[in-house]
Every structure is written in C-alpha cells, then in structure tokens.
Write a protein that holds these residues in place. Structure first.
Motif: not given
Length: 80
Positions: A15-22, A52-59
C-alpha cells in the motif's frame, strides 16, 4: 529527490500513500519548481505500471516497487 527500489521475495500486498506525484513542489522567491515524484511497479517479466500517488497492489517474487520522491523547489532567481 531520492530513488528507492524494493524487490520482493514472497507474495505480499503493498500500500502506497504518497504526495506530490501529479503536481511538483513549488519554488519560492522566483525559484523553479522541483520534479514531481513517481511510483512504479516493475513486474518480474519487465512490465511497468505507474501506480500514481495512492495504490494497493499484490506483488509476487521478483517484482519490484520503485519510489522516486519529489525534488525540492528552488529558492531565488537562478543566476545567469
């Protein structure tokens, strides 16, 4: 900014919760803006997805997450 890359050896949920991507960080007093950040999923087979700035992915084993943090905005008018 910084570049960090994480390689996975087991199945996991990320899970990623980040800022300043756009939008890039702004400069002040005439300084130029910094570079925006980026989050990439790089699959073991080489396929690349921008998360993107916020995502949840299976790796899965061999997959990588690349996090490029934003660069800071400049201060003052560049000399020239």
């Amino acid at each position: 900014g910084l570049v960090r890359e994480y390689r996975f050896h087991d199945d996991a949920t990320v899970t990623l919760v980040t800022e300043r991507r756009a939008l890039a960080p702004w400069g002040l007093a005439g300084g130029a803006p910094g570079a925006p950040g980026r989050n990439l999923l790089i699959r073991a087979d080489g396929a690349i997805t921008d998360l993107g700035a916020r995502a949840q992915v299976e790796v899965h084993p061999g997959d990588r997450i690349r996090i490029e943090t934003p660069g800071g905005g400049g201060w003052g008018v560049p000399a020239g």
